[in-house]
Structure formats: C-alpha cells, structure tokens
Design a protein around this motif. Structure first.
Motif, mmCIF file in Angstrom:
data_model
loop_
_atom_site.group_PDB
_atom_site.id
_atom_site.type_symbol
_atom_site.label_atom_id
_atom_site.label_comp_id
_atom_site.label_asym_id
_atom_site.label_seq_id
_atom_site.Cartn_x
_atom_site.Cartn_y
_atom_site.Cartn_z
ATOM 1 N N SER A 245 27.415 22.756 90.720
ATOM 2 C CA SER A 245 26.483 22.426 89.644
ATOM 3 C C SER A 245 26.501 23.464 88.516
ATOM 4 N N GLY A 246 25.970 23.039 87.378
ATOM 5 C CA GLY A 246 25.811 23.963 86.258
ATOM 6 C C GLY A 246 24.517 24.744 86.393
ATOM 7 N N GLU A 312 17.820 27.603 77.367
ATOM 8 C CA GLU A 312 17.774 28.068 78.759
ATOM 9 C C GLU A 312 18.734 29.268 78.869
ATOM 10 N N LYS A 314 20.785 31.527 81.289
ATOM 11 C CA LYS A 314 21.273 31.674 82.661
ATOM 12 C C LYS A 314 21.976 33.034 82.752
ATOM 13 N N GLU A 323 17.034 17.177 75.405
ATOM 14 C CA GLU A 323 16.646 15.961 76.120
ATOM 15 C C GLU A 323 15.336 15.375 75.589
ATOM 16 N N GLN A 356 25.209 16.582 79.314
ATOM 17 C CA GLN A 356 24.128 15.613 79.154
ATOM 18 C C GLN A 356 22.969 16.258 78.406
ATOM 19 N N LYS A 368 34.116 24.094 86.871
ATOM 20 C CA LYS A 368 33.986 23.496 88.199
ATOM 21 C C LYS A 368 35.373 23.278 88.810
#
Ligand SMILES: O=P(O)(O)OC[C@H]1O[C@H](O[C@H]2O[C@H](CO)[C@@H](O)[C@H](O)[C@H]2O)[C@H](O)[C@@H](O)[C@@H]1O
Length: 470
Positions: A245-246, A312, A314, A323, A356, A368
């Motif tokens: 996952s991201g 965000e 990370k 979104e 997305q 990935k």
C-alpha cells in the motif's frame, strides 16, 4: 464599407497628388495578376483574427522565389538572392510552420505597426535568410508530403482497431474512450481455483485502498471480513501474502495487528515487514528529504486555493489530497500541481505521481513494483521459486507491480513458468490481463481461495510459518 472608410481616411491623411498609400482592390483578381502582385511585394501581411489554413503566405513565398523567366521580367540579375518578408497573425494555421515570419497578435495594433516597420526596414541579408527558411519549408512540405503524413496518422490511429475493443464510458468531463485488448477478461473464481489447487509456492500481493477496502468506504480500516479472509490465506503454509500500500506503516500495522503472518509493504515499499513478528526494513536510498522544503510550499499554495484539499506528510513522501474538493476543480488543480511540482523538483531524486484523488511526491526507486520483485527474487534465491503469483490492485501505482511481477517471474530461468494472475479492479486500460469489478468481487475471490486452502490443509494439519517458507 468600413474598409472603404478606413482606406479613404488613410489616403486623405498621408497621400498627395499622384500617390495613394492604400490601394484597395475590390474585384475578382485573375491568377496571373495576383501572381504578379505577390512576386513584386516586398512584404506580405496576413493578420486574420481567426483562421483555418490560410495558403496566401505559402503562395507569396513561391511567387517571391519566382522562376528564371520571372527574374528576367523583373530585371534581376541571374544568381540574385530572393527575399520574402512575412508578418503573420499568431492565430493563422501557418504561423507555427513559418519560422522566418514575424508573428503578431492582430488585436495589438501597435505591435502590428511595429512589425510592419521592422519588416520593411530589415537589412537585405536578413530578408534573404528568412526567405531561404520559408522556401525550404514550402518546397519540402508539398502536397505529396501532406497526403503521406495524413495517411501515416490515419494508419497509426487505426493500428489497433481490429485488435482492441473500444467503448465510451462516463459523462461530461469524465467521458473517455476505452480501448482494451480482447484478451483482457474478468478473472473467474473457477479458473483461478484450478491453478491455486495444483500449486504449492504461492505469492499473493494485494493493494489496500480500492482493492480490499472500497475507495468510497467511510471507515478506512479493514472490515472483520477482510481480516478473517487474510488470516485464512496466511495460515496456509504454501502462501506468502502481502498487503502492498501507499499508506504509512503506523496505520497499516495497527489495522493488521491481528494478522501475524501477513507481510506488509507501506509507503509503496519504502518500508517492508515480512510478517507481524519481524522488524520493518527501510528501503536503502539516500536519506535526503530536503526536497520536502521545496515541495511543501507549492502544495500549500494549491491547498489555499482549493477548498477541501489538504496535505498528508508521510515519512518518505508528501501527498496532496483533493477527494473532498469540487471534483472538476480538484482534478484541474491536481494536473496543474503535478506540472508545477515536476518543474520545481526537476533536479531532485523524486518522482511526482497521480493517484486516486492525490498528487504524491516520493523518492525515485520507491515503487510497488520493487516490492514484488524483492519478494519473488527472494523466493527464487531460497530455492522456492513461485509457481503461482496473484496480484490485485486498482490504482496507477499497482501497474508497477503488474509489470515487475511478470518480468521477475518470467525473466528468471525457472524450470516451469508460474501461473500468473495480474488483476486490476474495474475495467480500464491496464498492464493486468484480468479484472474484477469491485472490492466485493475481490473479497469473494479471496474467500474462494481461502476455502480451497482450508479444504486441503485441514487434512494435513501442518502449520509452517511464513519465515520458514520464504
Ligand atoms: O496504495 P493504496 O493502498 O491504494 O493507497 C494509496 C493512498 O491511500 C491513501 O489515500 C487514499 O485514501 C484517502 C482517504 O483516507 C483519500 O483521500 C485518497 O483520495 C485515497 O487515494 C493515503 O492517504 C495515501 O497516502 C496513499 O498513497
């Protein structure tokens, strides 16, 4: 009428007996007369405010090049270097192709008059050089050239017509034509189960958002059903199951705390944990994150002007989310932000990617695809080459996995090719050969595999840990 009025005004102001600065010809002009005007004119201006493909500049160039007979008629010596001086509106179809022309915005009257002044007073040598450029273009891009290039474009556009299925999806700004290979098909449970049952060294890679949890789901945590099916798959010693996952390692390890034998790749593989009992490994790349100081202010700019968006942070990446913004405006802003970030970060060791409703900046080499390659290579190196590889994902970042798992599995010199199932979620152009419609289909398929594991392993009752297997 307006043209007559303007002509009169100019001639009254600047003309004198025997001289009219503007000669307005308002009648049919025969071909030979027009050719003579073009051949004689030292400058040609075409300043249309709207235009398709105006051929006058090309005709003017050809007439200025003339022929030996025309040179004779004009009284120019043999070997005389021809000139042509063009002023063209930037809105004309020929403007991009005539690089020797002076381009103007026809609405800017002062710029047009300056251009005419420059054109007329330009040194002869420059007029000759510009003409040579013009003529080289016109004589090499003749009617045969245009016909050929149209045919080539048509052939290229139709190349896959018979080997792809095309259809339109979506409405308004979201309308797209999809062209998919006929071999792209829905992954049937019956089909995969046959391969699953006859194999014993399996690798299963699952994306998280949009694959095991619906993109639209309000709780982002995995449902009890997801935890249970993953645990069932992990408890089969023939399986190596990974969530790739991201998302960050904290959320993923909290959410999957109950799945002891599950491998997790977080932040697109920047962090990798082979099971709940092992430590996190960090991708050994340059630990320089100075680029965040460049990327963050740019993201902030877009956050301020895009209501509903946020950043965000990370450990290895920065993500701009839209979104909750207006869908059309958010997408436009995301495209612009992507360009903007690519420009300012051009010299940094990072990549800028769309996902997305996100624009993400992450270190180069963190994909990935690298996770799939690493796991499969290790299985091969340990003498347990995979005979079954399943990879399911819905997003662009998952395409890297589809590509690298095929390359690694087929590229290695294995005695027999493994059964490979690259599967995207939703019908769309993809490197995957199979698709499932949604997360409900994904869970149903995983459940089927888990049931198949149970029915066989219940008879043997052996439990081998993941570490032993790999
Ligand atoms: O690789 P995935 O498991 O598909 O994760 C990709 C990204 O997941 C998260 O973003 C997604 O969820 C957000 C809401 O929690 C939503 O706003 C966004 O549109 C989704 O893409 C995560 O926040 C990202 O860092 C991951 O890259």
């Amino acid at each position: 009428m307006e043209t007559y009025t303007i002509t009169k005004r100019i001639n009254d102001t600047f003309g004198f007996p025997g001289y009219e600065p503007v000669v307005l010809i308002d009648r049919h002009v025969p071909f030979c007369e027009k050719t003579a005007y073009y051949a004689f004119a030292e400058c040609c201006i075409v300043n249309a405010v709207r235009d398709g493909m105006n051929l006058i500049p090309y005709k003017y160039i050809v007439c200025r090049q003339g022929t030996p007979k025309m040179d004779e008629a004009l009284g120019v010596a043999p070997g005389w270097r021809h000139t042509s001086t063009l002023v063209v509106s930037e809105f004309t179809g020929c403007s991009p192709s005539l690089s020797g022309a002076i381009r103007v915005n026809p609405w800017d009257i002062e710029a047009v008059s300056n251009a005419l002044n420059v054109a007329i007073n330009m040194p002869d040598l420059e007029k000759q050089l510009r003409h040579e450029k013009h003529y080289r273009y016109v004589s090499s891009h003749d009617i045969a050239y245009w016909a050929c290039s149209f045919m080539q474009d048509l052939t290229r556009a139709c190349e896959y017509h018979y080997s792809k299925r095309c259809w339109g999806i979506g409405f308004g700004l979201n309308f797209r034509i999809l062209s998919l290979s006929p071999s792209f098909r829905k992954l049937s449970n019956d089909y995969i189960i046959t391969a699953y049952k006859r194999t014993s060294k399996r690798a299963i890679f699952l994306d998280y958002d949009g694959t095991v949890v619906a993109q639209t789901s309000i709780p982002k945590t995995p449902s009890p059903e997801v935890i249970s099916v993953l645990n069932n798959l992990c408890s089969d010693p023939r399986n190596n199951v990974f969530i790739v996952s991201g998302r960050g390692k904290k959320s993923l390890s909290d959410w999957f705390a109950q799945c002891e034998n599950l491998g997790i790749a977080a932040e697109h593989g920047y962090f990798l944990r082979w099971s709940g009992m092992s430590d996190w490994e960090t991708r050994s790349l340059a630990a320089d994150f100075d680029w965040k100081n460049t990327a963050k202010p740019v993201m902030k700019l877009y956050t301020e002007t895009t209501d509903g968006s946020y950043i965000e942070t990370k450990e290895s990446a920065l993500v701009w989310h839209h979104e909750d913004a207006d869908p059309d405006f958010g997408s436009c802003q995301a495209k612009e932000l992507l360009d903007h970030l690519e420009n300012v970060l051009a010299n940094d060791p990072v990549v800028v990617k769309r996902g997305q409703n996100i624009v993400e900046v992450k270190p180069q080499g963190v994909t990935k695809g690298f996770v799939a390659e690493k796991v499969l290579s290790l299985m091969i190196a340990n003498g347990k080459p995979p005979d079954f590889v399943l990879c399911i994902g819905d997003d662009r970042s998952d395409e890297d996995m589809f590509e690298s798992m095929s390359n690694t599995a087929y590229g290695s010199s294995l005695a027999s090719a493994p059964a490979i199932f690259a599967c995207t979620v939703g019908q769309k152009p993809s490197k995957a050969r199979y698709y499932l419609d949604d997360t409900v289909d994904v869970l149903a398929l995983l459940q089927c595999l888990a049931d198949a594991s149970k029915s066989k392993s219940s008879s043997t009752e052996t439990q081998v840990s993941f570490d032993n297997f790999v």
